[in-house]
Design a protein around this motif. Structure first.
Motif, mmCIF file in Angstrom:
data_model
loop_
_atom_site.group_PDB
_atom_site.id
_atom_site.type_symbol
_atom_site.label_atom_id
_atom_site.label_comp_id
_atom_site.label_asym_id
_atom_site.label_seq_id
_atom_site.Cartn_x
_atom_site.Cartn_y
_atom_site.Cartn_z
ATOM 1 N N THR A 93 0.816 -1.225 0.000
ATOM 2 C CA THR A 93 0.000 0.000 0.000
ATOM 3 C C THR A 93 0.845 1.267 0.000
ATOM 4 O O THR A 93 0.299 2.362 0.086
ATOM 5 C CB THR A 93 -0.924 0.021 1.228
ATOM 6 O OG1 THR A 93 -0.124 0.000 2.430
ATOM 7 C CG2 THR A 93 -1.857 -1.182 1.236
ATOM 8 N N GLN A 94 2.186 1.112 -0.027
ATOM 9 C CA GLN A 94 3.094 2.264 -0.019
ATOM 10 C C GLN A 94 2.888 3.142 1.218
ATOM 11 O O GLN A 94 2.917 4.371 1.141
ATOM 12 C CB GLN A 94 2.901 3.098 -1.287
ATOM 13 C CG GLN A 94 3.253 2.395 -2.583
ATOM 14 C CD GLN A 94 4.736 2.437 -2.870
ATOM 15 O OE1 GLN A 94 5.443 1.454 -2.712
ATOM 16 N NE2 GLN A 94 5.221 3.590 -3.276
ATOM 17 N N SER A 95 2.686 2.507 2.383
ATOM 18 C CA SER A 95 2.436 3.260 3.615
ATOM 19 C C SER A 95 3.358 2.763 4.719
ATOM 20 O O SER A 95 3.976 1.697 4.619
ATOM 21 C CB SER A 95 0.979 3.118 4.050
ATOM 22 O OG SER A 95 0.666 1.764 4.327
ATOM 23 N N TRP A 136 2.005 7.963 3.868
ATOM 24 C CA TRP A 136 1.566 7.306 2.632
ATOM 25 C C TRP A 136 2.333 7.939 1.480
ATOM 26 O O TRP A 136 2.277 9.159 1.292
ATOM 27 C CB TRP A 136 0.058 7.475 2.430
ATOM 28 C CG TRP A 136 -0.463 6.780 1.208
ATOM 29 C CD1 TRP A 136 -0.146 5.531 0.758
ATOM 30 C CD2 TRP A 136 -1.413 7.311 0.278
ATOM 31 N NE1 TRP A 136 -0.833 5.237 -0.396
ATOM 32 C CE2 TRP A 136 -1.616 6.313 -0.725
ATOM 33 C CE3 TRP A 136 -2.111 8.515 0.181
ATOM 34 C CZ2 TRP A 136 -2.486 6.500 -1.790
ATOM 35 C CZ3 TRP A 136 -2.976 8.695 -0.884
ATOM 36 C CH2 TRP A 136 -3.169 7.694 -1.851
ATOM 37 N N LEU A 137 3.083 7.108 0.740
ATOM 38 C CA LEU A 137 3.926 7.589 -0.351
ATOM 39 C C LEU A 137 3.452 6.991 -1.667
ATOM 40 O O LEU A 137 4.051 6.035 -2.191
ATOM 41 C CB LEU A 137 5.396 7.213 -0.088
ATOM 42 C CG LEU A 137 5.956 7.528 1.300
ATOM 43 C CD1 LEU A 137 7.417 7.109 1.391
ATOM 44 C CD2 LEU A 137 5.791 8.997 1.635
ATOM 45 N N PRO A 138 2.362 7.503 -2.233
ATOM 46 C CA PRO A 138 1.778 6.887 -3.437
ATOM 47 C C PRO A 138 2.574 7.114 -4.713
ATOM 48 O O PRO A 138 2.443 6.354 -5.674
ATOM 49 C CB PRO A 138 0.404 7.562 -3.530
ATOM 50 C CG PRO A 138 0.607 8.901 -2.889
ATOM 51 C CD PRO A 138 1.587 8.684 -1.786
ATOM 52 N N ALA A 147 10.178 7.542 -3.886
ATOM 53 C CA ALA A 147 8.796 7.543 -3.400
ATOM 54 C C ALA A 147 8.536 8.881 -2.734
ATOM 55 O O ALA A 147 9.421 9.456 -2.092
ATOM 56 C CB ALA A 147 8.558 6.398 -2.425
ATOM 57 N N PHE A 148 7.303 9.368 -2.876
ATOM 58 C CA PHE A 148 6.953 10.688 -2.342
ATOM 59 C C PHE A 148 5.504 10.670 -1.901
ATOM 60 O O PHE A 148 4.639 10.047 -2.531
ATOM 61 C CB PHE A 148 7.160 11.767 -3.401
ATOM 62 C CG PHE A 148 6.890 13.164 -2.907
ATOM 63 C CD1 PHE A 148 7.840 13.858 -2.178
ATOM 64 C CD2 PHE A 148 5.667 13.773 -3.156
ATOM 65 C CE1 PHE A 148 7.582 15.140 -1.712
ATOM 66 C CE2 PHE A 148 5.404 15.051 -2.699
ATOM 67 C CZ PHE A 148 6.375 15.737 -1.976
#
Length: 320
Positions: A93-95, A136-138, A147-148
């Motif tokens: 989930t990129q979190s 959270w880095l979507p 990632a940002f």
């Protein structure tokens, strides 16, 4: 016996036919998705320790009305801080959820309370912090490249260098304090963090940075007492007969940037810097006695109040 021989012959015939029958049907799909077991790799843990060599400062001014005058507080310190930190990352989930806690190991510096006195910061200072963030880095990927994204978190910050004599007068004789109570300097901050965070990986190196605003912080504390010397307002000495307390709200910014080196796959050494700044609007409650006579408690609003801490930070982090 006659029935047994035909039955055995039938079973043998069926077994011989199974391979031929199976060849006429397509390959059956498994009951689970291929690679399902790789889901465990979606969760990643980090734990480590850090050292922060920091410089801190506090500046505040309070407006009094007659018979009291204005009071100003200034202090500067150098503090060595040890820190523990950890992070749980969900790569699917990129979190992430991250936590940190630091404690001052040794503090030196100077202070001035006008018009009371000045001196060196004591060695019983208490400076520390603890907090947690959800991020959270979507944009991009947390496993490779960059990632940002954003973060939200809570931060508790105690900033209590030992300033003043740490005493207030509890009894008087002929206007002179005869017994004292403890009034240790305290400053407690409960802050909301909202910000952005970015990471980038390059083979054996990585870069991490974050910028968090503090839209609201609750600030409260006690000003280290100045008895038995007291406050000298135009030749009239006032001694605190109770600790001078203050409370209010603040806002500010917190930023950090680190460069990391990976000597092994699961070990990271990082070096960088960190800076925190907070402005506040405070009300101080002063309780004083002059010439043996207690004065009414007076609320003194701040004309300015700010707090900062910045410095160099180094960390050692393990990942699994």
């Amino acid at each position: 016996m006659k029935r047994t021989i035909p039955a055995a012959a039938a079973i043998l015939a069926i077994c011989a036919a199974v391979p031929a029958l199976a060849a006429d049907y397509p390959e059956l799909r498994p009951a689970y998705v291929e690679g399902w077991e790789a889901g465990e790799d979606d969760i990643r843990f980090e734990f480590g320790t850090a050292y922060w060599y920091s410089w801190g400062g506090r500046d505040a001014g309070f407006t009094g009305t007659a018979p009291l005058g204005n009071i100003a507080v200034t202090s500067r310190d150098q503090t060595h801080i040890g820190e523990l930190h950890g992070k749980i990352e969900d790569l699917s989930t990129q979190s992430y959820v991250a936590g940190r806690a630091g404690l001052g190991l040794h503090t030196t510096g100077t202070y001035a309370i006008t018009p009371a006195g000045s001196g060196a910061i004591g060695n019983s200072s208490r400076i520390g912090y603890a907090g947690a963030d959800f991020g959270w880095l979507p944009a991009g990927s947390m496993t490779e490249g960059y990632a940002f994204g954003g973060l939200v978190g809570y931060h508790y910050w105690k900033d209590a260098p030992t300033i003043g004599t740490g005493q207030y007068a509890t009894s008087f004789a002929a206007g002179v304090p005869t017994s004292m109570g403890e009034a240790r300097n305290e400053l407690d901050i409960h802050a909301l963090r909202l910000g952005v965070k970015g990471t980038a990986s390059f083979d054996m190196f990585d870069i991490q940075g974050e910028l968090a605003g503090v839209p609201y912080a609750h600030v409260s504390g006690v000003l280290g007492g100045s008895s038995p010397g007291g406050y000298n307002f135009g030749g009239t000495v006032y001694n605190e007969n109770a600790p001078t307390t203050f409370s209010g709200r603040g806002y500010g910014v917190m930023t950090e940037a680190m460069i990391g080196f990976h000597p092994t796959e699961n070990l990271t050494l990082r070096l960088g810097g960190r800076a925190w700044y907070l402005e506040s609007t405070l009300d101080a409650v002063f309780n004083g006695t002059s010439a043996g006579g207690a004065q009414p408690a007076q609320t003194m609003p701040s004309t300015y109040a700010s707090l900062f801490r910045y410095g160099l930070r180094a960390e050692l982090t393990g990942r699994f």
